[in-house]
Write a protein that holds these residues in place. Structure first.
Motif, PDB file in Angstrom:
ATOM      1  N   ILE A 237       1.789   9.993 -26.739  1.00 14.79           N
ATOM      2  CA  ILE A 237       3.161   9.000 -25.255  1.00 14.79           C
ATOM      3  C   ILE A 237       3.812   7.852 -25.631  1.00 14.79           C
ATOM      4  CG2 ILE A 237       2.541   7.924 -22.756  1.00 14.79           C
ATOM      5  CD1 ILE A 237       0.593  10.252 -22.895  1.00 14.79           C
ATOM      6  N   SER A 325      -2.777   6.837 -12.307  1.00 12.60           N
ATOM      7  CA  SER A 325      -1.702   7.421 -11.316  1.00 12.60           C
ATOM      8  C   SER A 325      -1.628   8.609 -10.679  1.00 12.60           C
ATOM      9  CB  SER A 325      -0.356   6.465 -11.210  1.00 12.60           C
ATOM     10  OG  SER A 325      -0.723   5.699 -11.782  1.00 12.60           O
ATOM     11  N   PHE A 326      -1.836   9.874 -12.582  1.00 12.94           N
ATOM     12  CA  PHE A 326      -1.818  10.968 -12.494  1.00 12.94           C
ATOM     13  C   PHE A 326      -2.833  11.660 -12.039  1.00 12.94           C
ATOM     14  CE2 PHE A 326      -2.006  15.092 -14.644  1.00 12.94           C
ATOM     15  CZ  PHE A 326      -1.638  16.011 -14.301  1.00 12.94           C
ATOM     16  N   ARG A 356      -1.184  -1.573 -12.641  1.00 12.99           N
ATOM     17  CA  ARG A 356       0.149  -0.720 -12.175  1.00 12.99           C
ATOM     18  C   ARG A 356       0.135   0.237 -11.481  1.00 12.99           C
ATOM     19  NH1 ARG A 356       4.765  -2.240 -14.647  1.00 12.99           N
ATOM     20  NH2 ARG A 356       5.190  -0.235 -13.794  1.00 12.99           N
TER      21      ARG A 356
ATOM     22  N   PRO B 157       2.487   4.731   0.986  1.00  7.07           N
ATOM     23  CA  PRO B 157       3.669   3.398   1.622  1.00  7.07           C
ATOM     24  C   PRO B 157       4.551   3.868   2.055  1.00  7.07           C
ATOM     25  CG  PRO B 157       3.167   4.799  -1.251  1.00  7.07           C
ATOM     26  CD  PRO B 157       2.346   5.419  -0.075  1.00  7.07           C
ATOM     27  N   CYS B 215       3.440  14.616  -8.316  1.00  9.68           N
ATOM     28  CA  CYS B 215       3.470  15.639  -9.342  1.00  9.68           C
ATOM     29  C   CYS B 215       2.029  16.480  -8.961  1.00  9.68           C
ATOM     30  CB  CYS B 215       3.235  15.633 -10.216  1.00  9.68           C
ATOM     31  SG  CYS B 215       2.572  16.880 -11.636  1.00  9.68           S
ATOM     32  N   GLY B 232      -1.178  12.470  -9.039  1.00 11.79           N
ATOM     33  CA  GLY B 232       0.210  13.698  -8.460  1.00 11.79           C
ATOM     34  C   GLY B 232       0.746  12.128  -8.735  1.00 11.79           C
ATOM     35  N   ASP B 233       0.409  10.526  -8.150  1.00  5.63           N
ATOM     36  CA  ASP B 233       1.331   9.656  -8.185  1.00  5.63           C
ATOM     37  C   ASP B 233       1.904   9.229  -9.022  1.00  5.63           C
ATOM     38  OD1 ASP B 233       2.381   8.366  -6.289  1.00  5.63           O
ATOM     39  OD2 ASP B 233       1.227   6.691  -6.137  1.00  5.63           O
ATOM     40  N   ILE B 234       3.505   9.662  -9.821  1.00  3.45           N
ATOM     41  CA  ILE B 234       3.799  10.012 -10.699  1.00  3.45           C
ATOM     42  C   ILE B 234       4.511   8.826 -10.904  1.00  3.45           C
ATOM     43  CG2 ILE B 234       2.520  11.259 -11.748  1.00  3.45           C
ATOM     44  CD1 ILE B 234       5.362  13.466 -11.784  1.00  3.45           C
ATOM     45  N   HIS B 236       5.211   5.650  -9.810  1.00  4.73           N
ATOM     46  CA  HIS B 236       4.633   4.644 -10.175  1.00  4.73           C
ATOM     47  C   HIS B 236       4.433   4.316 -11.962  1.00  4.73           C
ATOM     48  CE1 HIS B 236       6.187   3.326  -6.548  1.00  4.73           C
ATOM     49  NE2 HIS B 236       5.509   4.309  -5.498  1.00  4.73           N
ATOM     50  N   ILE B 237       4.573   5.257 -12.111  1.00  6.39           N
ATOM     51  CA  ILE B 237       4.204   5.195 -13.952  1.00  6.39           C
ATOM     52  C   ILE B 237       5.659   4.684 -14.200  1.00  6.39           C
ATOM     53  CG2 ILE B 237       4.069   6.332 -15.889  1.00  6.39           C
ATOM     54  CD1 ILE B 237       2.621   8.932 -14.533  1.00  6.39           C
ATOM     55  N   GLN B 238       5.236   3.077 -15.385  1.00  8.01           N
ATOM     56  CA  GLN B 238       6.022   2.715 -15.738  1.00  8.01           C
ATOM     57  C   GLN B 238       7.048   3.466 -16.815  1.00  8.01           C
ATOM     58  OE1 GLN B 238       4.588  -0.424 -18.100  1.00  8.01           O
ATOM     59  NE2 GLN B 238       6.583  -1.965 -17.007  1.00  8.01           N
ATOM     60  N   PRO B 241       9.543  -1.315 -19.697  1.00 10.86           N
ATOM     61  CA  PRO B 241       8.987  -1.574 -19.119  1.00 10.86           C
ATOM     62  C   PRO B 241      10.120  -3.698 -19.154  1.00 10.86           C
ATOM     63  CG  PRO B 241       8.486  -1.341 -21.598  1.00 10.86           C
ATOM     64  CD  PRO B 241       9.471  -0.293 -21.358  1.00 10.86           C
ATOM     65  N   ASN B 250       6.210  -3.395  -8.991  1.00  7.51           N
ATOM     66  CA  ASN B 250       6.351  -3.312  -9.789  1.00  7.51           C
ATOM     67  C   ASN B 250       7.298  -3.594 -10.639  1.00  7.51           C
ATOM     68  OD1 ASN B 250       3.283  -4.001 -11.202  1.00  7.51           O
ATOM     69  ND2 ASN B 250       2.927  -2.307 -10.094  1.00  7.51           N
ATOM     70  N   LYS B 251       7.479  -3.516 -12.223  1.00  9.18           N
ATOM     71  CA  LYS B 251       8.501  -3.386 -12.639  1.00  9.18           C
ATOM     72  C   LYS B 251       9.245  -2.363 -13.340  1.00  9.18           C
ATOM     73  CE  LYS B 251      10.964  -7.730 -12.283  1.00  9.18           C
ATOM     74  NZ  LYS B 251      11.558  -8.717 -13.345  1.00  9.18           N
ATOM     75  N   GLY B 252      10.276  -1.410 -13.599  1.00  9.14           N
ATOM     76  CA  GLY B 252      10.026  -0.590 -14.288  1.00  9.14           C
ATOM     77  C   GLY B 252      10.024   0.551 -14.282  1.00  9.14           C
ATOM     78  N   CYS B 253       9.270   0.759 -12.906  1.00  9.32           N
ATOM     79  CA  CYS B 253       8.473   2.407 -12.525  1.00  9.32           C
ATOM     80  C   CYS B 253       9.693   3.581 -12.276  1.00  9.32           C
ATOM     81  CB  CYS B 253       8.379   1.982 -10.768  1.00  9.32           C
ATOM     82  SG  CYS B 253       6.774   1.386 -10.232  1.00  9.32           S
ATOM     83  N   GLY B 322       4.785  13.020 -21.856  1.00  5.88           N
ATOM     84  CA  GLY B 322       3.543  12.433 -21.486  1.00  5.88           C
ATOM     85  C   GLY B 322       2.301  13.069 -20.567  1.00  5.88           C
ATOM     86  N   LEU B 323       2.606  13.232 -19.701  1.00  3.03           N
ATOM     87  CA  LEU B 323       1.332  14.208 -18.938  1.00  3.03           C
ATOM     88  C   LEU B 323       1.631  15.697 -19.112  1.00  3.03           C
ATOM     89  CD1 LEU B 323       3.461  14.247 -15.189  1.00  3.03           C
ATOM     90  CD2 LEU B 323       1.760  12.776 -16.033  1.00  3.03           C
TER      91      LEU B 323
END
Lengths: 393, 393
Positions: A237, A325-326, A356, B157, B215, B232-234, B236-238, B241, B250-253, B322-323
């Motif tokens: 990843i 998160s996933f 995060r 949210p 997801c 499945g809450d993807i 907010h995966i970064q 960076p 957060n930054k870069g979600c 990645g998933l």
């Protein structure tokens, strides 16, 4: 042992005896929700197979005293955990307690024939020490993806010579018993679930950080292997767009930035660049550095080593945050060779994940080190073969 | 309808009739592996409940002709899919065919009372049009995490006012029928599995790209909801960076860089900066831009729009890669409002996944658009409540 349970009730009883130890007929009857007469039929059949034996009278619950039963004490499973640079072989009883455990350095790149010679010689040593007359089944872990139904490694990146090799069939013939094969990371997860920190947890992730990085995924109590057996391959990843070149050909993979191998390289760089006297002394003494050197240096307060561990923890924490998160697990277990990095690593991983991932996913999420160390893989291997043998044929 | 199946055999029969339509007793007997006499007992009980009715004689297989049975034709399920900016309400028969479907714009931030008023009025409209006398059950999707057993949104949210609101209980009282509540993304996955592109696939991911990104995860045929319902809450995966500031702090979600909302903002920026005449004209005409405008501009060949879609596809593809490495699914479905972006989006996603994930995980991995569009969510909602009602009480 050639007998297998004849139906789901018998399989359930065998697993209850494996996981809970000797028990009275009365209490087992409560757990499997069978009538007294039906339970008696199933237990009698198990006694006939020899898998289960009588074990005296149970404590009185009032009325007639119930008989205890247990798994046959002579049953023996072999657990084998083949790593990149060493192999662990252990013998367990039917309750999956490790009775003896040997570890030997070897190089998985020497190929299956050389590695199996080692495995068989270690197994013979355990047998000859009187721990087993013979083996009733064996579980084998290998450091790469496995086509699970056939027990064959598939395109394993760090295992040249193993692609398509019929591990299950070959070892079954050599050992003269049933064999099941799985990825080493899945077996670590099974081991921690069977006897370690994930005991009784049905949904968790087990991240193994050794030479490489992988993740065991347990869903509803069983290992999720994915459509082609490669689930949990998180080492590639991306953690840094345009980052370090990885052995896989891509840039910025997690493994290229943090793993046992990457940490050793970074430590050698730090030693050579004069950033750590501690590491430089160790490098001079042994000619190379390992993750264990970094752990020892960090324990001695070496700032460069602590920084390397923290940076690595941030990288792997970044990936785990995404997985949390996933997947929304109930527990994250960190295991493998780097567990010696201990609290510093965990603290960095936790900081990333709690920062995060959604509060809903992390509000009740322990992130802990594995408990069993090198026994996790071999215990998981024994669990794997016992799950197979304690299922209806 | 208050009847529920009394045992697992009856539940199995009901689901076979739901998914396969009317069938003969003989063929059903083959599928559930019940003897003729035991099958007759279970079918007779189902006929008594009124859930199943006779449906004439089956085609001859030689010997005595078998009787057909089917689910009662008057059964009606309500499927409700509450989105961020509109609501879909549909009525289905027991075989989950959509008989009527209404969509209405609304703002989920108005809170549950205002939104339910809309839902109930749309349901009444469907009922009054003669499609249903009453509803036998309803499935409800909401755009946020749900504590599934209780049917209550948790810390959603984008849904102020909904946290802890007893959606299941309140709507069950208003509608006078059993209700189940789930996350909208899980229902899209169930819908595509029931009647769309994931039909018969047991392990897949369904990525919904609408106002936000989520997801749905299907493992062994069932939705994986995670330890606290947030799996499945993807969004907010970064992905970058130090990237863009996200609404979550957060930054870069992923969501900050690509989603329906981010795409609209980027398109407006492009229009104002003079990078696209096509988008500028659309912005002037309607005062704002949406993902649909970008899709239309791209279809007309607008280079700036194509670039935005490709960049977004790369971002979401990076996360999906990645998933795929982690989960090794058999299929990836992309759905939601941005499916209008079509082939350009898919091509970018595929390029990332096939480049970044292990060949073993991608060698046989279709990445496709969802098939059902807005019917996916309501079909999944009907499937959800029918799964509940067609299970032993």
């Amino acid at each position: 042992m050639t007998a297998r349970p004849a139906n789901a009730h018998q399989a359930r009883l065998l697993k209850l005896l494996r996981d809970g130890g000797p028990n009275s007929r009365a209490k087992l009857g409560d757990q499997v929700d069978l009538s007294r007469s039906k339970l008696a039929v199933e237990v009698d059949r198990l006694l006939e197979t020899g898998l289960v034996v009588a074990d005296g009278l149970a404590a009185s619950r009032g009325g007639r005293r119930s008989h205890n039963i247990r798994l046959a004490p002579h049953l023996r499973f072999l657990g084998v955990d083949i790593g990149a640079t060493s192999v662990d072989v252990a013998v367990t009883n039917a309750e999956l307690e490790v009775l003896g455990h040997l570890n030997h350095p070897m190089d998985v790149r020497e190929g299956p024939v050389a590695v199996f010679e080692q495995v068989l010689s270690l197994a013979a040593k355990l047998r000859d020490s009187g721990l087993a007359d013979s083996f009733d089944g064996a579980g084998i872990g290998v450091p790469g993806p496995v086509r699970f139904p056939e027990g064959v490694p598939v395109a394993p990146p760090i295992m040249p010579g193993w692609d398509g090799f019929p591990v299950r069939e070959a070892l079954s013939q050599e050992l003269g018993c049933p064999v099941m094969v799985d990825n080493d990371v899945n077996l670590m997860a099974l081991g921690e679930q069977q006897a370690g920190v994930a005991r009784s947890v049905g949904d968790f992730l087990c991240v193994k950080i050794g030479t490489g990085i992988g993740c065991g995924i347990v869903v509803g109590g069983t290992v999720h292997r994915g459509a082609t057996g490669s689930a949990g391959d998180i080492g590639h990843i991306q953690v840094e767009p345009g980052g370090r070149l990885c052995a896989c050909g891509n840039k910025g993979c997690l493994e290229a930035h943090f793993s046992g191998a990457a940490l050793a390289r970074d430590a050698e760089d730090a030693a050579r660049a004069g950033r750590s006297e501690e590491l430089a002394a160790r490098l001079e003494a042994s000619g190379r550095l390992t993750a264990a050197d970094v752990a020892a240096a960090a324990a001695a307060g070496d700032a460069a080593s602590l920084l390397l561990i923290r940076e690595g923890g941030n990288r792997v924490g970044q990936v785990i945050a995404g997985l949390v998160s996933f997947f929304n697990p109930a527990l994250v277990v960190i295991g493998g060779g780097v567990t010696g990095l201990g609290h510093t690593l965990l603290a960095a991983v936790r900081a990333q994940v709690y920062r995060r991932s959604l509060p809903l996913a992390t509000g009740n999420l322990p992130i802990v080190l594995g408990e069993l160390g090198p026994a996790a893989g071999v215990t998981g291997a024994a669990r794997l073969i016992s799950d197979h043998l304690f299922s209806p044929a």
